[in-house]
Design a protein around this motif. Sequence first.
Motif: not given
Length: 625
Positions: A543-546, A575-577, A581-582
């Motif tokens: 969920x970090x990315x999505x 989702x932290x990593x 990265x973003x």
Amino acid sequence: MLYSALAILAGISVFLTFMPISGWPLAVPLLLLLAIPWRPSRFAGLAVVGFLWCGWQLDQRLAQDLPPLLENHDLQVEGTIRGLPETRADGRLRFRFEINCYQEATGCHALPLTVRLNWYRQAPSLYSGERWRLRVRLKQPHGFANPGGFDYERWLLAAGIRATGYVRDKGDNQRIGTSSGYSVQAVREWLVTQLSQRLGSSSQTSLLRALGVGDRSQMSAQQWAVLRTTGTSHLLAISGLHVGLVASLIFILVRRAWSWAGLCRYWPARHAAALASIAAALVYALLSGFQVPAQRALIMISVFMLSGFASQRLSPWHIWSQALLLVLLIDPLSALTPGLWLSFGAVAAILYLSVGYQGNMSKWYRIGRLQLLLPVALLPAGWVWFQQMSIVAPLANVLAIPWVGFLVVPPLLAGLACLPLWPLASGWLLAMAAASVQLLWQGLEWFANWPGNLLYLSAITGSGLFWLVSGTVCLLASRALPVQLTGILLLAAVAFTPSPRPASGDVWMTVLDVGQGLSTVIQTRQHLLVFDTGPAFRSGFNTGEAVVVPYLHWLGYQFIDRLIISHADNDHAGGAAALLSAFSAGRVSGGEPETSGLPDVHPCRAGQHWVWDAVQFEILSPADE
């Protein structure tokens, strides 16, 4: 015809925007507007027709919902596998299943329902068209309800999928009927197998599977990222461009062969070529799984080719309008997908920029002008649907479109066609297509590595969209320099309009929908804090990315002042990593820094405090040991 098609599209759009699911029949009396002999009144009546047609179609689709009493319970169902089953990276098998009935102690009960299933452990080989008896657990369609992110529930609705679930390990799961070996899906599966056997499991194979039979299940996240960054996603999937290319090649070949054979005295060559091109487009669309972009392309090609049989030549805009009306008549809910807006918008922009504006321009000048202005024409649709824009897309597409169209697709399709007849020639052609797509991919990766080539666009308001469309029209509608400058100024004003922020001393807090877990975004006037990032899953989804990253882009942020991870459990820190990265973060803090798995995490301790924009923050727990 053009204004009629646009009026119906407007009515459908109004319905899908406000979704009056139970009240749409109240608009029936407004059909009387069609009887008023005044053109604006008739266009309004046609908009009502589109509104009512969409409402009725949605009502029919929602009538196939999963009954609430059957949700989250083990069910033994019988049905048929549709489409190509997908083997995911985590080993699970995902497929579309068309349920006919479910069994209870009282007998078999009808349940006409299309569902999307996952088979997690020890999944057998599944083939399209097979009938199975499965024990499943289903739930109604659901997606994360967050601005800026992918609307999974809307996608399921547009695809006609009315439930999702998984196959239970326990139970009598068994095949009760085999598929026909001569069905379209069986041919697609055979072609996929042949491609994999001849080319192996390389990255080129996944791209050729996507181009040849519309199977994108083996494309990696890294490949999708390259396509998205370079604005070339439409090239590596069967789209209107490829269907149109195949139809054009067949038209030219059949027309010349018909004339050379002297058959024109029996029937005009252009008529025979038109029917052959429609047949070729139909075959290619079927091989692609009859996906929505291929359906639209087939309809547009059929309308264009059949217009040649008419005694009066139809204008390109008339053909475009007929194709749009047919697509909306077949499935008005296709307006829920960006593909309809981008495909018809792209064709409309090409027509607008090409028809009537050629003058004394050279061929190469017209091509270059079209290539540079087409991304501008599609900017409003891209902003609304994706909130991002690729800077290198015009240049990448200038090189990639002819490369795919002439050096990848023709040898690929010729190689697939030769498989049962001339295997040796098929191997050469497929190797040629693989080498071509490999060279293309190296170029796309080079473009994707350009710094700052992908711009993320913040959410746009209704007034902002109005000025964006106005600026685009001014830039494209006239060749007069003052009008074009006005368009550029309007686009710049929209692009540089700051996103809404809290007043000094105020704080906005948003709790995001991440399922089981937590993620909260806290905004002050000039600062941003993210508290927790939600979970990550074995499938690679997190969920970090999505969720969190798209939401922050939607808000217009490029930097996180502070990220706090309450503790290291997956549903809070998973989702932290991906988030880091973003986005760059000024400070990362955590309640369990030693086990967070992140670099440079500062411990959170009670009493730590700071002030942002007249707002005071304080850590309450944990206390110092």
